[in-house]
Design a protein around this motif. Structure first.
Motif, PDB file in Angstrom:
ATOM      1  N   PRO A  49      -1.167   2.889   9.325  1.00  0.00           N
ATOM      2  CA  PRO A  49      -0.999   2.949   7.873  1.00  0.00           C
ATOM      3  C   PRO A  49      -1.228   4.356   7.307  1.00  0.00           C
ATOM      4  N   ALA A  50      -2.209   5.075   7.806  1.00  0.00           N
ATOM      5  CA  ALA A  50      -2.482   6.419   7.281  1.00  0.00           C
ATOM      6  C   ALA A  50      -1.240   7.292   7.392  1.00  0.00           C
ATOM      7  N   HIS A  51      -0.557   7.217   8.511  1.00  0.00           N
ATOM      8  CA  HIS A  51       0.639   8.040   8.707  1.00  0.00           C
ATOM      9  C   HIS A  51       1.858   7.433   8.005  1.00  0.00           C
ATOM     10  N   HIS A  52       1.870   6.118   7.821  1.00  0.00           N
ATOM     11  CA  HIS A  52       2.961   5.458   7.119  1.00  0.00           C
ATOM     12  C   HIS A  52       2.989   5.873   5.640  1.00  0.00           C
ATOM     13  N   MET A  83       0.794  -1.222   0.000  1.00  0.00           N
ATOM     14  CA  MET A  83       0.000   0.000   0.000  1.00  0.00           C
ATOM     15  C   MET A  83       0.834   1.284   0.000  1.00  0.00           C
ATOM     16  N   ARG A  84       1.956   1.287   0.678  1.00  0.00           N
ATOM     17  CA  ARG A  84       2.771   2.514   0.654  1.00  0.00           C
ATOM     18  C   ARG A  84       3.229   2.787  -0.777  1.00  0.00           C
ATOM     19  N   GLY A  85       3.707   1.776  -1.448  1.00  0.00           N
ATOM     20  CA  GLY A  85       4.150   1.929  -2.828  1.00  0.00           C
ATOM     21  C   GLY A  85       3.022   2.370  -3.749  1.00  0.00           C
ATOM     22  N   ARG A 117      -3.134  15.557   5.104  1.00  0.00           N
ATOM     23  CA  ARG A 117      -4.016  14.665   4.346  1.00  0.00           C
ATOM     24  C   ARG A 117      -4.243  13.355   5.102  1.00  0.00           C
ATOM     25  N   ALA A 118      -3.226  12.848   5.772  1.00  0.00           N
ATOM     26  CA  ALA A 118      -3.403  11.634   6.575  1.00  0.00           C
ATOM     27  C   ALA A 118      -4.449  11.883   7.664  1.00  0.00           C
ATOM     28  N   GLU A 119      -4.363  13.022   8.327  1.00  0.00           N
ATOM     29  CA  GLU A 119      -5.338  13.359   9.368  1.00  0.00           C
ATOM     30  C   GLU A 119      -6.732  13.565   8.780  1.00  0.00           C
ATOM     31  N   PHE A 165       0.929   9.815  -5.195  1.00  0.00           N
ATOM     32  CA  PHE A 165       0.053  10.874  -4.685  1.00  0.00           C
ATOM     33  C   PHE A 165       0.752  11.613  -3.550  1.00  0.00           C
ATOM     34  N   PRO A 166       0.629  12.950  -3.496  1.00  0.00           N
ATOM     35  CA  PRO A 166       1.266  13.707  -2.409  1.00  0.00           C
ATOM     36  C   PRO A 166       0.479  13.533  -1.108  1.00  0.00           C
ATOM     37  N   ILE A 167       0.956  12.628  -0.266  1.00  0.00           N
ATOM     38  CA  ILE A 167       0.300  12.363   1.013  1.00  0.00           C
ATOM     39  C   ILE A 167       1.050  13.143   2.088  1.00  0.00           C
ATOM     40  N   THR A 168       0.402  14.173   2.593  1.00  0.00           N
ATOM     41  CA  THR A 168       0.986  15.023   3.631  1.00  0.00           C
ATOM     42  C   THR A 168       0.434  14.592   4.994  1.00  0.00           C
TER      43      THR A 168
END
Length: 125
Positions: free
Chosen positions: A116-119, A71-73, A84-86, A78-81
Motif C-alpha cells: 500500500p505505501a508504494h501503491h 485509501m489511494r483516493g 516519501r513512501a520509503e 497529497f504529493p506521495i513520492t
C-alpha cells in the motif's frame, strides 16, 4: 504463524495502538513527511488506528465509521513520492522496533504495509 489473523498474531488493539502512537511523532519530525500532516494529529492517528485494525484482520472499525477505505483516493490530494513512501515505511519500521513483536512478525507487518505505501505514490517529485 498459527493465528486467525495478523491482527491477532501481533496482539490486537493494544499493539496497533502502540504502533500508531510510536509512529506519528516520527512522522511529524521527518522533513519529507511532517509538512504533509495537520498540526492536530489526533484525528489522523484515530483514523490510522481504525484502518490498521481492519487492514490487519481485526474489526472493521474504519469501514464502519467512514465507508470503504479507498485509501489511494484519499491520499491523492497529497504529493506521495517514492522517497516519501520509503520514509513512511522507515517511520513504521522504527515504531515497530518499539513493540514487543518478534523480528519475524515485524518483517511480516512491514511487508504487508509496503504494498500500500508504494501503491499510494502519485508523483515522482
Amino acid at each position: 504463524m498459527n493465528y486467525g489473523s495478523l491482527y491477532e498474531a501481533i496482539g490486537g488493539a493494544a499493539t496497533v495502538r502502540k504502533m500508531v502512537e510510536g509512529f506519528y511523532p516520527k512522522v511529524l519530525q521527518h522533513p519529507l513527511l511532517g509538512p504533509l500532516f495537520p498540526e492536530d494529529i489526533m484525528p489522523v492517528m484515530d483514523k490510522q488506528y481504525m484502518f490498521l485494525t481492519q487492514f490487519f484482520g481485526g474489526p472493521s472499525l474504519y469501514s464502519n465509521a467512514y465507508g470503504h477505505p479507498m485509501m489511494r483516493g484519499r491520499h491523492l490530494p497529497f504529493p506521495i513520492t517514492p522517497a516519501r513512501a520509503e520514509a513512511w515505511l522507515d517511520c513504521m519500521r522504527r515504531s515497530l522496533d518499539e513493540t514487543e513483536l518478534s523480528e519475524e512478525l515485524k518483517a511480516f507487518v512491514l511487508e504487508r504495509l509496503s504494498g500500500p505505501a508504494h501503491h499510494f505514490v502519485n508523483t515522482e517529485e
